[in-house]
Scaffold this motif. Structure first.
Motif, PDB file in Angstrom:
ATOM      1  N   ARG A  27     -31.099  26.289 -39.385  1.00 39.86           N
ATOM      2  CA  ARG A  27     -31.335  26.327 -37.928  1.00 39.86           C
ATOM      3  C   ARG A  27     -32.581  27.139 -37.580  1.00 39.86           C
ATOM      4  N   GLN A  28     -32.742  28.291 -38.244  1.00 39.34           N
ATOM      5  CA  GLN A  28     -33.892  29.146 -37.957  1.00 39.34           C
ATOM      6  C   GLN A  28     -35.197  28.466 -38.359  1.00 39.34           C
ATOM      7  N   LEU A  29     -35.221  27.868 -39.542  1.00 42.06           N
ATOM      8  CA  LEU A  29     -36.434  27.177 -39.996  1.00 42.06           C
ATOM      9  C   LEU A  29     -36.764  25.986 -39.105  1.00 42.06           C
ATOM     10  N   ASP A  30     -35.738  25.282 -38.643  1.00 40.43           N
ATOM     11  CA  ASP A  30     -35.955  24.162 -37.725  1.00 40.43           C
ATOM     12  C   ASP A  30     -36.512  24.662 -36.390  1.00 40.43           C
ATOM     13  N   SER A  31     -35.995  25.789 -35.933  1.00 43.11           N
ATOM     14  CA  SER A  31     -36.481  26.382 -34.684  1.00 43.11           C
ATOM     15  C   SER A  31     -37.939  26.836 -34.821  1.00 43.11           C
ATOM     16  N   ASP A  32     -38.269  27.416 -35.974  1.00 45.55           N
ATOM     17  CA  ASP A  32     -39.632  27.902 -36.224  1.00 45.55           C
ATOM     18  C   ASP A  32     -40.629  26.768 -36.410  1.00 45.55           C
ATOM     19  N   ASP A  33     -40.163  25.688 -37.032  1.00 45.66           N
ATOM     20  CA  ASP A  33     -41.053  24.553 -37.333  1.00 45.66           C
ATOM     21  C   ASP A  33     -40.287  23.250 -37.111  1.00 45.66           C
ATOM     22  N   PRO A  34     -40.453  22.628 -35.950  1.00 45.23           N
ATOM     23  CA  PRO A  34     -39.712  21.393 -35.640  1.00 45.23           C
ATOM     24  C   PRO A  34     -39.979  20.240 -36.624  1.00 45.23           C
ATOM     25  N   GLU A  35     -41.005  20.330 -37.428  1.00 48.47           N
ATOM     26  CA  GLU A  35     -41.282  19.287 -38.416  1.00 48.47           C
ATOM     27  C   GLU A  35     -40.670  19.588 -39.787  1.00 48.47           C
ATOM     28  N   ALA A  36     -40.006  20.724 -39.910  1.00 44.10           N
ATOM     29  CA  ALA A  36     -39.462  21.139 -41.206  1.00 44.10           C
ATOM     30  C   ALA A  36     -38.444  20.140 -41.762  1.00 44.10           C
ATOM     31  N   LEU A  37     -37.673  19.509 -40.892  1.00 45.10           N
ATOM     32  CA  LEU A  37     -36.648  18.563 -41.352  1.00 45.10           C
ATOM     33  C   LEU A  37     -37.242  17.242 -41.830  1.00 45.10           C
ATOM     34  N   THR A  38     -38.459  16.931 -41.419  1.00 50.58           N
ATOM     35  CA  THR A  38     -39.040  15.626 -41.744  1.00 50.58           C
ATOM     36  C   THR A  38     -40.188  15.698 -42.751  1.00 50.58           C
ATOM     37  N   VAL A  47     -35.635  16.679 -46.743  1.00 45.53           N
ATOM     38  CA  VAL A  47     -34.513  17.611 -46.707  1.00 45.53           C
ATOM     39  C   VAL A  47     -33.190  16.844 -46.785  1.00 45.53           C
ATOM     40  N   ALA A  48     -33.129  15.682 -46.175  1.00 43.73           N
ATOM     41  CA  ALA A  48     -31.901  14.875 -46.212  1.00 43.73           C
ATOM     42  C   ALA A  48     -31.554  14.449 -47.637  1.00 43.73           C
ATOM     43  N   HIS A  49     -32.558  14.081 -48.435  1.00 40.24           N
ATOM     44  CA  HIS A  49     -32.304  13.722 -49.833  1.00 40.24           C
ATOM     45  C   HIS A  49     -31.706  14.914 -50.586  1.00 40.24           C
ATOM     46  N   VAL A  50     -32.286  16.091 -50.366  1.00 41.16           N
ATOM     47  CA  VAL A  50     -31.817  17.302 -51.044  1.00 41.16           C
ATOM     48  C   VAL A  50     -30.387  17.626 -50.610  1.00 41.16           C
ATOM     49  N   ALA A  51     -30.145  17.640 -49.300  1.00 35.58           N
ATOM     50  CA  ALA A  51     -28.810  17.962 -48.795  1.00 35.58           C
ATOM     51  C   ALA A  51     -27.767  16.971 -49.313  1.00 35.58           C
ATOM     52  N   ALA A  52     -28.114  15.692 -49.344  1.00 30.32           N
ATOM     53  CA  ALA A  52     -27.174  14.671 -49.829  1.00 30.32           C
ATOM     54  C   ALA A  52     -26.887  14.848 -51.311  1.00 30.32           C
TER      55      ALA A  52
END
Length: 163
Positions: A27-38, A47-52
């Motif tokens: 959540r913090q990294l997403d808040s700091d950098d909105p592109e972090a998830l993509t 990130v989705a590949h890693v989480a899965a």
């Protein structure tokens, strides 16, 4: 030579947080950098590949809440997060992905494999096989409905419909 390449998560803080299921950091990294998830990682992973692959279903749920499109990305091999959850036996991640993005189950990799093909055995394979049966029945029902509608049409129009 002879060594399998590995994904260097240390250089991608969001991926490292996702792999460990550290939701506070995600959540913090997403808040700091909105592109972090993509952001694209090595080999086109996200990130989705890693989480899965690591079975972090809470991370996947969070990603879906931010944007479903974060779950629909293919890597350089044409594989989506569901491919990796299935291949690694991550049944909870498989269930989350099927619930939130069922279209992932029909996507094929560059070599033509679907997630069900990568699920070696166990609950992941069973879950994906059950989905295949449901999808097949839905497709058959749609085709039957199209044929029924076509039977009410004049022959010149009915001949133009598929099936």
């Amino acid at each position: 030579p002879g060594r399998k390449p590995t994904l260097r998560l240390g250089s991608f803080p969001m991926a490292a947080a996702a792999a460990s299921g550290d939701m506070q950091a995600v959540r913090q990294l997403d808040s700091d950098d909105p592109e972090a998830l993509t952001k694209k990682l090595d080999w086109g992973w996200t990130v989705a590949h890693v989480a899965a692959a690591c079975g972090q279903d809470e991370v996947l749920l969070y990603m879906h809440s931010v944007s479903k499109s974060t779950l629909l990305v293919k890597n350089e091999c044409g594989q989506n997060p569901l491919h990796y959850a299935a291949a690694n036996g991550q049944v909870y991640a498989v269930r989350v992905l099927l619930r939130k993005a069922p279209e992932l189950s029909m996507m094929t990799s560059n070599d033509g494999r679907r997630p069900v093909d990568m699920a070696k055995s166990g609950q992941c394979r069973t879950t994906l096989q059950q989905l295949d049966i449901v999808l097949m029945r839905e497709r058959e029902a749609r085709e039957k409905k199209i044929k029924q509608k076509a039977s009410c049409l004049p022959p010149c129009i009915a001949g133009c419909l598929p099936g």
